[in-house]
Design a protein around this motif. Structure first.
Motif, PDB file in Angstrom:
ATOM      1  N   ARG B   9       0.835  -1.210   0.000  1.00 58.86           N
ATOM      2  CA  ARG B   9       0.000   0.000   0.000  1.00 58.86           C
ATOM      3  C   ARG B   9       0.866   1.255   0.000  1.00 58.86           C
ATOM      4  O   ARG B   9       0.521   2.254  -0.617  1.00 58.86           O
ATOM      5  CB  ARG B   9      -0.915   0.027   1.224  1.00 58.86           C
ATOM      6  CG  ARG B   9      -2.005  -1.003   1.210  1.00 58.86           C
ATOM      7  CD  ARG B   9      -2.947  -0.823   0.012  1.00 58.86           C
ATOM      8  NE  ARG B   9      -3.533   0.496  -0.099  1.00 58.86           N
ATOM      9  CZ  ARG B   9      -4.649   0.878   0.497  1.00 58.86           C
ATOM     10  NH1 ARG B   9      -5.296   0.044   1.281  1.00 58.86           N
ATOM     11  NH2 ARG B   9      -5.126   2.095   0.315  1.00 58.86           N
ATOM     12  N   PHE B  33      -3.899  -3.649 -16.439  1.00 59.92           N
ATOM     13  CA  PHE B  33      -3.412  -2.306 -16.755  1.00 59.92           C
ATOM     14  C   PHE B  33      -2.699  -1.707 -15.540  1.00 59.92           C
ATOM     15  O   PHE B  33      -3.103  -1.949 -14.405  1.00 59.92           O
ATOM     16  CB  PHE B  33      -4.587  -1.377 -17.091  1.00 59.92           C
ATOM     17  CG  PHE B  33      -5.465  -1.854 -18.211  1.00 59.92           C
ATOM     18  CD1 PHE B  33      -6.426  -2.830 -18.012  1.00 59.92           C
ATOM     19  CD2 PHE B  33      -5.345  -1.309 -19.475  1.00 59.92           C
ATOM     20  CE1 PHE B  33      -7.251  -3.257 -19.046  1.00 59.92           C
ATOM     21  CE2 PHE B  33      -6.161  -1.733 -20.520  1.00 59.92           C
ATOM     22  CZ  PHE B  33      -7.113  -2.705 -20.302  1.00 59.92           C
ATOM     23  N   TYR B  35      -1.779   2.094 -14.069  1.00 56.37           N
ATOM     24  CA  TYR B  35      -1.967   3.540 -14.147  1.00 56.37           C
ATOM     25  C   TYR B  35      -1.175   4.204 -13.033  1.00 56.37           C
ATOM     26  O   TYR B  35      -0.926   3.615 -11.986  1.00 56.37           O
ATOM     27  CB  TYR B  35      -3.431   3.923 -13.952  1.00 56.37           C
ATOM     28  CG  TYR B  35      -4.353   3.497 -15.062  1.00 56.37           C
ATOM     29  CD1 TYR B  35      -4.898   2.220 -15.090  1.00 56.37           C
ATOM     30  CD2 TYR B  35      -4.675   4.380 -16.084  1.00 56.37           C
ATOM     31  CE1 TYR B  35      -5.752   1.837 -16.108  1.00 56.37           C
ATOM     32  CE2 TYR B  35      -5.535   4.004 -17.106  1.00 56.37           C
ATOM     33  CZ  TYR B  35      -6.064   2.728 -17.108  1.00 56.37           C
ATOM     34  OH  TYR B  35      -6.901   2.346 -18.119  1.00 56.37           O
ATOM     35  N   GLN B  37      -1.520   7.914 -10.826  1.00 52.55           N
ATOM     36  CA  GLN B  37      -2.486   8.973 -10.557  1.00 52.55           C
ATOM     37  C   GLN B  37      -1.797  10.085  -9.798  1.00 52.55           C
ATOM     38  O   GLN B  37      -1.227   9.876  -8.727  1.00 52.55           O
ATOM     39  CB  GLN B  37      -3.659   8.432  -9.742  1.00 52.55           C
ATOM     40  CG  GLN B  37      -4.769   9.439  -9.553  1.00 52.55           C
ATOM     41  CD  GLN B  37      -5.961   8.825  -8.872  1.00 52.55           C
ATOM     42  OE1 GLN B  37      -5.827   8.002  -7.987  1.00 52.55           O
ATOM     43  NE2 GLN B  37      -7.155   9.234  -9.291  1.00 52.55           N
ATOM     44  N   LEU B  41      -3.875  15.551 -12.725  1.00 57.47           N
ATOM     45  CA  LEU B  41      -3.581  14.851 -13.984  1.00 57.47           C
ATOM     46  C   LEU B  41      -4.432  13.615 -14.177  1.00 57.47           C
ATOM     47  O   LEU B  41      -4.367  12.969 -15.219  1.00 57.47           O
ATOM     48  CB  LEU B  41      -2.100  14.463 -14.033  1.00 57.47           C
ATOM     49  CG  LEU B  41      -1.116  15.632 -14.045  1.00 57.47           C
ATOM     50  CD1 LEU B  41       0.309  15.112 -13.995  1.00 57.47           C
ATOM     51  CD2 LEU B  41      -1.323  16.507 -15.283  1.00 57.47           C
ATOM     52  N   GLY B  42      -5.224  13.253 -13.194  1.00 60.16           N
ATOM     53  CA  GLY B  42      -6.095  12.098 -13.336  1.00 60.16           C
ATOM     54  C   GLY B  42      -5.322  10.797 -13.431  1.00 60.16           C
ATOM     55  O   GLY B  42      -4.216  10.659 -12.926  1.00 60.16           O
ATOM     56  N   LEU B  43      -5.933   9.849 -14.107  1.00 61.37           N
ATOM     57  CA  LEU B  43      -5.343   8.518 -14.272  1.00 61.37           C
ATOM     58  C   LEU B  43      -4.661   8.435 -15.631  1.00 61.37           C
ATOM     59  O   LEU B  43      -5.290   8.601 -16.662  1.00 61.37           O
ATOM     60  CB  LEU B  43      -6.433   7.450 -14.176  1.00 61.37           C
ATOM     61  CG  LEU B  43      -6.991   7.229 -12.787  1.00 61.37           C
ATOM     62  CD1 LEU B  43      -8.429   6.761 -12.855  1.00 61.37           C
ATOM     63  CD2 LEU B  43      -6.152   6.198 -12.057  1.00 61.37           C
ATOM     64  N   MET B  88       0.779   7.708  -6.956  1.00 60.87           N
ATOM     65  CA  MET B  88      -0.086   6.578  -6.616  1.00 60.87           C
ATOM     66  C   MET B  88      -0.170   5.691  -7.852  1.00 60.87           C
ATOM     67  O   MET B  88      -0.493   6.181  -8.941  1.00 60.87           O
ATOM     68  CB  MET B  88      -1.478   7.075  -6.221  1.00 60.87           C
ATOM     69  CG  MET B  88      -2.523   5.975  -6.128  1.00 60.87           C
ATOM     70  SD  MET B  88      -2.283   4.895  -4.715  1.00 60.87           S
ATOM     71  CE  MET B  88      -3.270   5.787  -3.514  1.00 60.87           C
ATOM     72  N   LEU B  90      -1.941   2.438  -9.632  1.00 60.09           N
ATOM     73  CA  LEU B  90      -3.173   1.643  -9.566  1.00 60.09           C
ATOM     74  C   LEU B  90      -3.166   0.583 -10.645  1.00 60.09           C
ATOM     75  O   LEU B  90      -2.881   0.860 -11.811  1.00 60.09           O
ATOM     76  CB  LEU B  90      -4.401   2.539  -9.744  1.00 60.09           C
ATOM     77  CG  LEU B  90      -4.714   3.436  -8.557  1.00 60.09           C
ATOM     78  CD1 LEU B  90      -5.532   4.637  -9.012  1.00 60.09           C
ATOM     79  CD2 LEU B  90      -5.487   2.662  -7.510  1.00 60.09           C
ATOM     80  N   LEU B  92      -5.451  -2.152 -12.727  1.00 57.71           N
ATOM     81  CA  LEU B  92      -6.829  -2.395 -13.154  1.00 57.71           C
ATOM     82  C   LEU B  92      -6.864  -3.708 -13.921  1.00 57.71           C
ATOM     83  O   LEU B  92      -5.988  -3.978 -14.745  1.00 57.71           O
ATOM     84  CB  LEU B  92      -7.313  -1.259 -14.048  1.00 57.71           C
ATOM     85  CG  LEU B  92      -8.700  -1.383 -14.653  1.00 57.71           C
ATOM     86  CD1 LEU B  92      -9.763  -1.229 -13.587  1.00 57.71           C
ATOM     87  CD2 LEU B  92      -8.916  -0.332 -15.735  1.00 57.71           C
ATOM     88  N   PHE B 102     -10.373  -2.320  -9.899  1.00 61.15           N
ATOM     89  CA  PHE B 102      -9.129  -1.712  -9.470  1.00 61.15           C
ATOM     90  C   PHE B 102      -8.561  -2.424  -8.249  1.00 61.15           C
ATOM     91  O   PHE B 102      -9.295  -2.922  -7.398  1.00 61.15           O
ATOM     92  CB  PHE B 102      -9.351  -0.253  -9.078  1.00 61.15           C
ATOM     93  CG  PHE B 102      -9.339   0.692 -10.244  1.00 61.15           C
ATOM     94  CD1 PHE B 102     -10.515   1.105 -10.829  1.00 61.15           C
ATOM     95  CD2 PHE B 102      -8.131   1.173 -10.738  1.00 61.15           C
ATOM     96  CE1 PHE B 102     -10.498   1.984 -11.894  1.00 61.15           C
ATOM     97  CE2 PHE B 102      -8.112   2.050 -11.807  1.00 61.15           C
ATOM     98  CZ  PHE B 102      -9.307   2.452 -12.383  1.00 61.15           C
ATOM     99  N   GLY B 103      -7.237  -2.412  -8.165  1.00 62.30           N
ATOM    100  CA  GLY B 103      -6.578  -2.781  -6.924  1.00 62.30           C
ATOM    101  C   GLY B 103      -6.616  -1.613  -5.959  1.00 62.30           C
ATOM    102  O   GLY B 103      -7.052  -0.512  -6.323  1.00 62.30           O
ATOM    103  N   PRO B 104      -6.155  -1.800  -4.734  1.00 59.52           N
ATOM    104  CA  PRO B 104      -6.231  -0.748  -3.717  1.00 59.52           C
ATOM    105  C   PRO B 104      -5.227   0.385  -3.924  1.00 59.52           C
ATOM    106  O   PRO B 104      -5.363   1.442  -3.316  1.00 59.52           O
ATOM    107  CB  PRO B 104      -5.934  -1.498  -2.418  1.00 59.52           C
ATOM    108  CG  PRO B 104      -5.119  -2.667  -2.839  1.00 59.52           C
ATOM    109  CD  PRO B 104      -5.626  -3.067  -4.195  1.00 59.52           C
ATOM    110  N   ARG B 107       1.041   3.654  -2.944  1.00 58.25           N
ATOM    111  CA  ARG B 107       1.576   5.020  -2.916  1.00 58.25           C
ATOM    112  C   ARG B 107       3.092   4.922  -2.788  1.00 58.25           C
ATOM    113  O   ARG B 107       3.611   4.526  -1.761  1.00 58.25           O
ATOM    114  CB  ARG B 107       0.979   5.812  -1.770  1.00 58.25           C
ATOM    115  CG  ARG B 107       1.416   7.272  -1.782  1.00 58.25           C
ATOM    116  CD  ARG B 107       0.586   8.150  -0.879  1.00 58.25           C
ATOM    117  NE  ARG B 107      -0.798   8.271  -1.311  1.00 58.25           N
ATOM    118  CZ  ARG B 107      -1.220   9.058  -2.295  1.00 58.25           C
ATOM    119  NH1 ARG B 107      -0.368   9.800  -2.980  1.00 58.25           N
ATOM    120  NH2 ARG B 107      -2.498   9.128  -2.588  1.00 58.25           N
TER     121      ARG B 107
END
Lengths: 108, 111
Positions: B9, B33, B35, B37, B41-43, B88, B90, B92, B102-104, B107
């Motif tokens: 995590r 996938f 990503y 974040q 800037l979003g994903l 972060m 992520l 998917l 999604f996974g948790p 960070r």
């Protein structure tokens, strides 16, 4: 390739209906549209998915016009706990694109 | 229940270290996938895979590589971590066109 565009932020009062629109002009014939909700320090959570027309579940409704170049997530009677970032996703066999997300703030 | 897990995590690494982030899913999904974040800037898609040993570059693959030796496992590798890779991450997973999960998230801080 289907890129998506969403408003960066929205504010709403408790109890109101909120509509968030996502533009996806280059959506492909076989692409689906999915919306996610994300709280701070958590991964996005699935809300609703659709292909065309209208989809409704216990949480939200999704409206997709005939040309499918946009979609609107509708949240009925929002509460403070609906404050989050909402992402639109266009997903197909060969692409999967997120918008930059819309930060919804619900005001008491 | 679908389970998508990520190896950590929270992770703190030093500049120049090699970093492995792992994603494991138990739903026999073809697609996986990665990503990152970042605020404002979003994903952003780094890499994705449609099958074992298959990989495709996403929007921002520079500085990353991936490995998919088994269907349930998709690894993201930072060959030489840099501070601009603090983010972060992520994972998917999803079947064709739908059933995305999604996974948790991990960070990662690079100091």
């Amino acid at each position: 390739l289907a890129k998506t565009t969403q408003p960066i932020s929205m504010d709403s009062y408790e109890g109101q209906e909120v509509n968030i629109t996502c533009s996806h002009n280059n959506i492909a014939t076989n692409d689906y549209i999915t919306w996610y909700q994300q709280f701070p320090s958590q991964g996005p959570r699935f809300i609703i998915q659709g292909y065309k027309t209208k989809v409704t579940n216990e949480v939200a409704s999704l409206f997709i016009p005939a040309d499918r170049k946009s979609s609107t997530l509708s949240l009925p009677r929002v509460s403070l706990s609906d404050t989050a970032v909402y992402y639109c996703l266009v997903a197909g066999a060969n692409n999967l694109f997120f918008g930059t997300g819309t930060r919804l703030t619900v005001i008491p | 229940d679908v389970k998508v897990t990520q190896s950590s995590r929270y992770l703190v690494k030093r500049t120049g270290e090699k970093v492995f982030l792992e994603c494991v899913q138990d739903m026999d999904h073809e697609n996986m996938f990665w990503y990152r974040q970042d605020p404002g800037l979003g994903l952003r898609l780094i890499y994705f895979s449609y099958d074992v040993k298959m990989k495709e570059k996403g929007d921002i693959p520079e500085g990353y590589s991936v490995s998919r030796e088994k269907k349930e496992r998709f690894s993201l590798i930072l060959e030489s971590a840099s501070t601009n890779q603090t983010s972060m991450y992520l994972c998917l997973t999803g079947g064709i066109w739908y059933e995305q999960y999604f996974g948790p998230g991990t960070r990662l801080t690079v100091t």
